[in-house]
Write an enzyme that holds these catalytic residues in place. Structure first.
Site, PDB file in Angstrom:
ATOM      1  N   CYS A  18       0.814  -1.213   0.000  1.00 19.10           N
ATOM      2  CA  CYS A  18       0.000   0.000   0.000  1.00 19.10           C
ATOM      3  C   CYS A  18       0.850   1.267   0.000  1.00 19.10           C
ATOM      4  O   CYS A  18       0.419   2.297  -0.518  1.00 19.10           O
ATOM      5  CB  CYS A  18      -0.971  -0.004   1.187  1.00 19.10           C
ATOM      6  SG  CYS A  18      -0.183  -0.268   2.781  1.00 19.10           S
ATOM      7  N   HIS A  20      -1.490   0.585   6.797  1.00 18.73           N
ATOM      8  CA  HIS A  20      -2.142   0.913   5.526  1.00 18.73           C
ATOM      9  C   HIS A  20      -1.973   2.393   5.199  1.00 18.73           C
ATOM     10  O   HIS A  20      -2.197   3.257   6.040  1.00 18.73           O
ATOM     11  CB  HIS A  20      -3.626   0.561   5.561  1.00 18.73           C
ATOM     12  CG  HIS A  20      -4.320   0.830   4.255  1.00 18.73           C
ATOM     13  ND1 HIS A  20      -3.950   0.186   3.088  1.00 18.73           N
ATOM     14  CD2 HIS A  20      -5.328   1.684   3.915  1.00 18.73           C
ATOM     15  CE1 HIS A  20      -4.703   0.620   2.097  1.00 18.73           C
ATOM     16  NE2 HIS A  20      -5.535   1.533   2.560  1.00 18.73           N
ATOM     17  N   ASN A  46      -7.643   5.564  -2.550  1.00 18.31           N
ATOM     18  CA  ASN A  46      -7.333   4.397  -1.729  1.00 18.31           C
ATOM     19  C   ASN A  46      -7.192   3.168  -2.622  1.00 18.31           C
ATOM     20  O   ASN A  46      -8.089   2.853  -3.407  1.00 18.31           O
ATOM     21  CB  ASN A  46      -8.454   4.187  -0.702  1.00 18.31           C
ATOM     22  CG  ASN A  46      -8.044   3.241   0.411  1.00 18.31           C
ATOM     23  OD1 ASN A  46      -7.235   2.332   0.216  1.00 18.31           O
ATOM     24  ND2 ASN A  46      -8.607   3.448   1.585  1.00 18.31           N
TER      25      ASN A  46
END
Length: 323
Positions: free
Chosen positions: A14, A119, A134
């Site tokens: 991520c 994250h 995202n």
């Protein structure tokens, strides 16, 4: 939307997705980020060695795993900061005292990166519009100017650390296109895998069914169908309740008052349009409680009215006896 670069989640990369979605291109790979992490590890080792390579502290340091990366693909804030430094960009903690004293409206910034535990994801302005990039979403999510502050406040409430991106971001196709046109989004993107989960949860018509035929539902399938429909209605009500909670959370932060103090609650209502100016009025804790109760009462009345109308329609649609 097609011009917006949106790297979707792969493994635990991520941090890579966050950086590439921010810069709008495949600028960093795991190998390049690993090289930055190893460089940081070596700099830390050299600093520890200054105290003596025979010390217990130095030997303990050598035995510890890297704090800048791990085998899953996680990279630390130091790695992200150094990677952005290559492009002349820096990060500033959004809720730091120094930044908050500047009293800058979030819509006047260029981008934010957000982190919770391991994250990372990006929120960036492209043209004159904001997007949630995202990597866990199936696509970019449009965020209105009036909703941006609420969105960031909700993230803070959920424990996210938010960083403001300072400096000139590299030019990109999406930014050029969205400077001369605006986009609308009729449906929000879903989480990756959400469609598949819903498909597995809903009974499917068999391949042998003919066009126009409806597979008969047994009692258990009928109950499941009703439960799914009721669940969707509850989700719509919960979405509105969540928006209310976001507004309440923002109101607690809007005036710089301590949200733990019952008498220090400030309500903020954002104006529609390109700006996000707020009209503030002081509310007591009791008044806030009454407004929330009135809101939930209206939701209950709407749900009862909807159920009554549905029952009436089903009764009217019944077959009449032969004369």
């Amino acid at each position: 939307m097609e011009s917006i670069f949106h790297e979707k989640q792969e493994g635990s990369l991520c941090a890579q997705h966050c950086l590439n979605n921010l810069l709008q291109g495949e600028y960093f790979s795991p190998v390049e980020l690993s090289a930055i992490a190893h460089q940081l590890d070596e700099e830390e080792r050299m600093r520890m060695a200054e105290g003596g390579v025979q010390t217990e502290e130095y030997r303990t340091f050598l035995q510890q795993p890297s704090g800048n990366m791990d085998d899953s693909g996680f990279f630390s804030i130091q790695v992200i900061s150094n990677a952005l430094g290559v492009w002349g960009l820096e990060i500033v903690l959004f809720n730091s005292r120094e930044y908050q004293q500047l009293q800058i409206d979030p819509i006047h910034e260029k981008a934010f990166i957000c982190n919770y535990k391991e994250h990372w994801f990006t929120v960036r302005k492209l043209g004159q519009q904001w997007f949630n990039l995202n990597s866990l979403l199936t696509g970019p999510e449009l965020i209105s100017d009036t909703y941006l502050a609420l969105f960031l406040a909700q993230l803070q409430q959920e424990g996210y650390s938010i960083f403001v991106i300072r400096g000139n971001l590299p030019d990109c196709e999406a930014d050029q296109i969205l400077r001369i046109m605006r986009v609308d989004q009729q449906q929000r993107p879903k989480l990756i895998g959400e469609d598949e989960a819903q498909r597995l949860a809903v009974p499917q018509v068999t391949d042998t069914a003919l066009p126009g035929d409806e597979a008969p539902l047994d009692e258990d399938e009928e109950e499941l169908r009703k439960a799914l429909a009721l669940s969707r209605e509850h989700m719509e009500v919960e979405d509105e309740e969540a928006d209310l909670r976001r507004a309440i959370q923002l109101s607690m932060q809007a005036g710089g008052a301590d949200p733990r103090s019952p008498g220090a609650v400030v309500a903020a209502s954002s104006s529609q349009g390109s700006g996000s100016a707020a009209v503030k009025e002081t509310l007591s804790a009791e008044e806030l409680r009454r407004r929330r109760q009135a809101y939930f009462d209206r939701q209950t009345q709407n749900a009862l009215a909807h159920a009554s109308n549905t029952a009436g329609e089903e009764k009217d649609s019944g077959t009449k006896p032969n004369q």
